[in-house]
Design a protein around this motif. Sequence first.
Motif, PDB file in Angstrom:
ATOM      1  N   GLY A 181       0.838  -1.194   0.000  1.00 45.42           N
ATOM      2  CA  GLY A 181       0.000   0.000   0.000  1.00 45.42           C
ATOM      3  C   GLY A 181       0.871   1.241   0.000  1.00 45.42           C
ATOM      4  O   GLY A 181       2.086   1.166   0.212  1.00 45.42           O
ATOM      5  N   PRO A 182       0.275   2.410  -0.238  1.00 47.80           N
ATOM      6  CA  PRO A 182       1.047   3.659  -0.229  1.00 47.80           C
ATOM      7  C   PRO A 182       1.387   4.056   1.203  1.00 47.80           C
ATOM      8  O   PRO A 182       0.530   4.548   1.941  1.00 47.80           O
ATOM      9  CB  PRO A 182       0.099   4.657  -0.894  1.00 47.80           C
ATOM     10  CG  PRO A 182      -1.278   4.135  -0.573  1.00 47.80           C
ATOM     11  CD  PRO A 182      -1.159   2.635  -0.530  1.00 47.80           C
ATOM     12  N   ALA A 183       2.632   3.856   1.613  1.00 42.51           N
ATOM     13  CA  ALA A 183       3.023   4.039   3.016  1.00 42.51           C
ATOM     14  C   ALA A 183       2.732   5.446   3.523  1.00 42.51           C
ATOM     15  O   ALA A 183       2.344   5.627   4.682  1.00 42.51           O
ATOM     16  CB  ALA A 183       4.508   3.712   3.186  1.00 42.51           C
ATOM     17  N   GLY A 184       2.878   6.430   2.657  1.00 42.91           N
ATOM     18  CA  GLY A 184       2.618   7.806   3.063  1.00 42.91           C
ATOM     19  C   GLY A 184       1.272   8.326   2.604  1.00 42.91           C
ATOM     20  O   GLY A 184       1.019   9.530   2.669  1.00 42.91           O
ATOM     21  N   GLY A 185       0.421   7.446   2.118  1.00 51.10           N
ATOM     22  CA  GLY A 185      -0.857   7.877   1.579  1.00 51.10           C
ATOM     23  C   GLY A 185      -0.710   8.361   0.146  1.00 51.10           C
ATOM     24  O   GLY A 185       0.318   8.142  -0.501  1.00 51.10           O
TER      25      GLY A 185
END
Length: 529
Positions: free
Chosen positions: A173-177
């Motif tokens: 997933g996008p670790a930083g959003g």
Amino acid sequence: MNKLHAMVVGLVVMGMVPVMAQNTESKPNILFILADDLGYTDLSVSGSTYYETPNIDRIAQEGMVFTNGYATSRVCSPSRASILTGKFTPRHDITVHIGSPSGEAWRKRNRFSKMLPAEYTHQLPAKFITMPEALKAAGYKTFFAGKWHLGDKGSWPEDHGFEINKGGWTKGGPAGGYFAPYRNPMLEDGKDGDNLSLRLARETVHFMKENDPKKTGKPFLAYLSFYAVHSPIQTTHEKWQKYRDKAIAQGVADKGYAMGKYMPIRQEQDNPVYAGLVEQMDDAVGEVLNALEALGLDENTVVVFTSDNGGVAAGDNFSTSNKPLRAGKGYQFEGGIREPYFIKVPGLSKPGNKIDEPVTGADFYPTFLDLAGAEQLPNEHNDGVSLVPLFIGKTIKARPLIWHFPHYGNQGGEPSSIIRKGDWKLIHYYEDGRKELYNLTEDISETTNLAAKYPEKVAQLHKELFAYLTEVGAKYPKPDPNYSEAKETDLLQKTANKKMPALEKQRMEMLSKDFQPNASWWGSMTTKD
């Protein structure tokens, strides 16, 4: 007839002879676009009246729509491994998303399940010749951007045939959003608030400009693998407002969920945050398609769009509904495995052409080799077949499609294996050995189990399914000796009594005119000092 059209017809007529293997200037470029967790009906072109996806729609409208296009798994890592290897999941042995607990470690999830999930391989095996490696050997420049999730460092895109890697690493997933800073070691941060999907698109455009075949004499494979629309779902205030207003105008249903076996399943497409995230990805696709045209590459570039598994109707962020398909990501039903599956081949694609032949993610590898005029590698892409004959109205050999998931899904799916052959789909459940049989042509929503009515069909498909699983050495779940029916029943009752109301409340909060997740809308709103 353009060069690409002539080449493909020649390949078919000559029995797939790779007539252009030595002429790199005539080979088509390949732009492969992979969405994460995007459902079969999450596009306006596939029936959604809520989401707006004009750019992805263009690929479908100008290309070929495979109405029975499938991922090879109900979750991400297995599906992605199959695209790269041309193998069904039990053959490459990545049968669940990498990081999921197996064996006795599953008990830590406190699901109180009847079975202990099977062990599995935790990275893409280096022994396989991957699709980008095969294309690289055929003269292609190879590029990857976005989500990988096929192993730790040492098993990243650059270790499996991609010469350039922008953003592909261990995390799924996008670790930083979805707004910078991204917290991604393989992607330099832009300005705070920059959108991740657009950033990956711009990296892809930059690659195409720097490796324009008209200048280099070398075709390219650009593999754009979005993190979107995986959780966490995030968007801008402006896009949320647009889709909040649209949901209100269309009319909001009193109830948005129905209880499945293990957890609630979303029944409505009315999540304005998710809708904004879908549109952000579509905007990014538009930038890449426009760049192809601006560079004059669109007439010699094959464009593919698909997803790695069904839309998230349960679990994660309970984002969307896949109706009329049943359930969604993580499930053994069509909502978990049937995907948008579009292929545009310049000179061959008839606008709006629909192909009903069941096809799968394992088919891209041999198809791309044929389009590239390269030798087939049948000992690598064992389960995939070239779809090139279908492009010109011919047929491919009838074959079964196989899915193997000896695990419990985070979203509520059950350990099971599936075979689809022709109109028929058989599901074998490992908890109790029961079977479900569906005729998908007559019952796309899988409402009527025909197993009792057609026992001979069940027996035939069951035999074929397990003959394949035995041949490839598939692994199976095992009964948990510590299983407690009372604990499982108590968990399910709590889920129905507490989770359902909480989800309905959250749904209405997102549609409230006062909804504000945080001051900066997940980092999309920044201030200038």
